[in-house]
Design a protein around this motif. Sequence first.
Motif, PDB file in Angstrom:
ATOM      1  N   ILE A  57       5.884   9.677  -0.138  1.00 47.42           N
ATOM      2  CA  ILE A  57       5.041   8.613  -0.432  1.00 47.42           C
ATOM      3  C   ILE A  57       5.549   7.289   0.934  1.00 47.42           C
ATOM      4  CG2 ILE A  57       4.269   7.029  -2.063  1.00 47.42           C
ATOM      5  CD1 ILE A  57       4.880   8.373  -3.760  1.00 47.42           C
ATOM      6  N   PHE A  58       4.877   7.256   1.767  1.00 47.15           N
ATOM      7  CA  PHE A  58       4.980   5.646   2.384  1.00 47.15           C
ATOM      8  C   PHE A  58       3.930   4.741   1.962  1.00 47.15           C
ATOM      9  CE2 PHE A  58       4.808  10.599   3.848  1.00 47.15           C
ATOM     10  CZ  PHE A  58       5.902   9.836   5.341  1.00 47.15           C
ATOM     11  N   LYS A  59       4.897   3.378   2.417  1.00 44.58           N
ATOM     12  CA  LYS A  59       4.642   2.478   1.569  1.00 44.58           C
ATOM     13  C   LYS A  59       5.148   1.659   3.010  1.00 44.58           C
ATOM     14  CE  LYS A  59       6.250   2.576  -3.151  1.00 44.58           C
ATOM     15  NZ  LYS A  59       7.026   2.257  -4.119  1.00 44.58           N
ATOM     16  N   ILE A  89       0.783  -1.069   0.258  1.00 43.54           N
ATOM     17  CA  ILE A  89      -0.331  -0.353  -0.202  1.00 43.54           C
ATOM     18  C   ILE A  89       1.047   0.991   0.007  1.00 43.54           C
ATOM     19  CG2 ILE A  89      -1.080   0.876   1.391  1.00 43.54           C
ATOM     20  CD1 ILE A  89      -2.611  -1.582   2.532  1.00 43.54           C
ATOM     21  N   ALA A  90       1.211   2.032  -0.854  1.00 44.48           N
ATOM     22  CA  ALA A  90       1.638   3.583  -1.612  1.00 44.48           C
ATOM     23  C   ALA A  90       0.419   4.424  -1.124  1.00 44.48           C
ATOM     24  CB  ALA A  90       1.831   3.311  -3.024  1.00 44.48           C
ATOM     25  N   VAL A  91       0.910   5.029   0.045  1.00 47.55           N
ATOM     26  CA  VAL A  91      -0.559   6.012   0.439  1.00 47.55           C
ATOM     27  C   VAL A  91       1.037   7.920   0.452  1.00 47.55           C
ATOM     28  CG1 VAL A  91      -1.098   7.129   2.833  1.00 47.55           C
ATOM     29  CG2 VAL A  91      -0.571   5.040   2.403  1.00 47.55           C
ATOM     30  N   THR A  92       0.197   8.821  -0.546  1.00 49.78           N
ATOM     31  CA  THR A  92       0.855  10.013  -0.550  1.00 49.78           C
ATOM     32  C   THR A  92       0.317  10.910  -0.468  1.00 49.78           C
ATOM     33  OG1 THR A  92       1.217   8.559  -3.457  1.00 49.78           O
ATOM     34  CG2 THR A  92       1.674  11.168  -2.756  1.00 49.78           C
ATOM     35  N   THR A  93       1.476  12.080   0.604  1.00 47.52           N
ATOM     36  CA  THR A  93       1.244  13.217   1.317  1.00 47.52           C
ATOM     37  C   THR A  93       2.039  13.947   0.726  1.00 47.52           C
ATOM     38  OG1 THR A  93       3.329  12.500   2.635  1.00 47.52           O
ATOM     39  CG2 THR A  93       0.749  11.220   3.269  1.00 47.52           C
TER      40      THR A  93
END
Length: 139
Positions: free
Chosen positions: A115-117, A107-111
């Motif tokens: 980007i946090f994975k 799951i790649a979370v873009t802020t």
Amino acid sequence: MSNLKIAKKLCNFLIEDAKEDLSLVGNLADLSGFDFHELVVESVLSQFKEAYGGLWVGGAVTLTQDHINFTPNTVNEIFHKGDNALSIPLTHIFNIDVEFGFLTKIIAVTTPYGIFKFRCFGAQSFMKKIESQIQHGNA
């Protein structure tokens, strides 16, 4: 009440600047009689960090009403220097995707700040829970 837990998953979180602490490994190797070459391990970890953009740190990811929180497990707290816990406000997430991964999807979370994975079993359904909570918060 932002600490109300919605969902929790065991996961591995990709931490770009994770720093390993090999001192305990060396001590365990001495006790076991294992011939430990710290420079070899450091070289392998360095190559891994370069290839993947960091180290995969084991722990748990928790979705609350307002945040995604990552907490390393005890083993990873021992074998990594510093505090690798992380909290991402849901209001800071502007994109979330599931990417291919061996055995588990990512799951790649873009802020706005990167980007946090993290990888876990059931990534698709966990991502849907995050998306639902983001939409619920914006309602």
